[in-house]
Design a protein around this motif. Structure first.
Motif, short mmCIF file in Angstrom:
data_model
loop_
_atom_site.label_atom_id
_atom_site.label_comp_id
_atom_site.label_asym_id
_atom_site.label_seq_id
_atom_site.Cartn_x
_atom_site.Cartn_y
_atom_site.Cartn_z
N PRO A 1 0.81 -1.37 -0.04
CA PRO A 1 -0.01 -0.08 -0.28
C PRO A 1 0.96 1.12 -0.09
N GLU B 1 -3.61 5.18 0.60
CA GLU B 1 -3.93 5.97 -0.71
C GLU B 1 -5.34 4.86 -1.07
N ASP B 2 -5.35 3.75 -0.68
CA ASP B 2 -6.49 2.61 -1.19
C ASP B 2 -8.06 3.15 -0.18
#
Length: 92
Positions: free
Chosen positions: A3, A21-22
């Motif tokens: 990630p 970011e996710d």
């Protein structure tokens, strides 16, 4: 795939809020790591601890001396929900 970290925020209680970011977000308690001693004792110093930054590739958190680097995968694994007192409150 590892990630990527969007943002970090160190806190006086030696936790680190991490936003990925996710969309994942939460706190990582670094006190157990600091209690191991060795190079991690430097994180007891406020100036040092608050100097944490996201690495250029956004796949780790690093401290100024480059001796301490925490990978995004390990931080994601140890993520806990962000403390209520730290969450942004939307005002209608």
């Amino acid at each position: 795939m590892f990630p990527k970290i969007l943002r970090i925020e160190p806190h006086a209680d030696r936790t680190l809020t991490v936003v990925f970011e996710d969309g994942r977000e939460g706190d990582v308690d670094l006190r157990p790591l600091i209690s191991r001693g060795g190079i991690y004792t430097a994180m007891n110093d406020d100036a040092f601890f608050f100097a944490a930054t996201t690495a250029a590739n956004r796949r780790s958190v690093v401290w100024p001396d480059d001796q301490i680097e925490l990978g995004a995968d390990g931080l994601a694994r140890d993520l806990r929900p962000t403390a209520v007192s730290r969450r942004s409150v939307a005002v209608a």
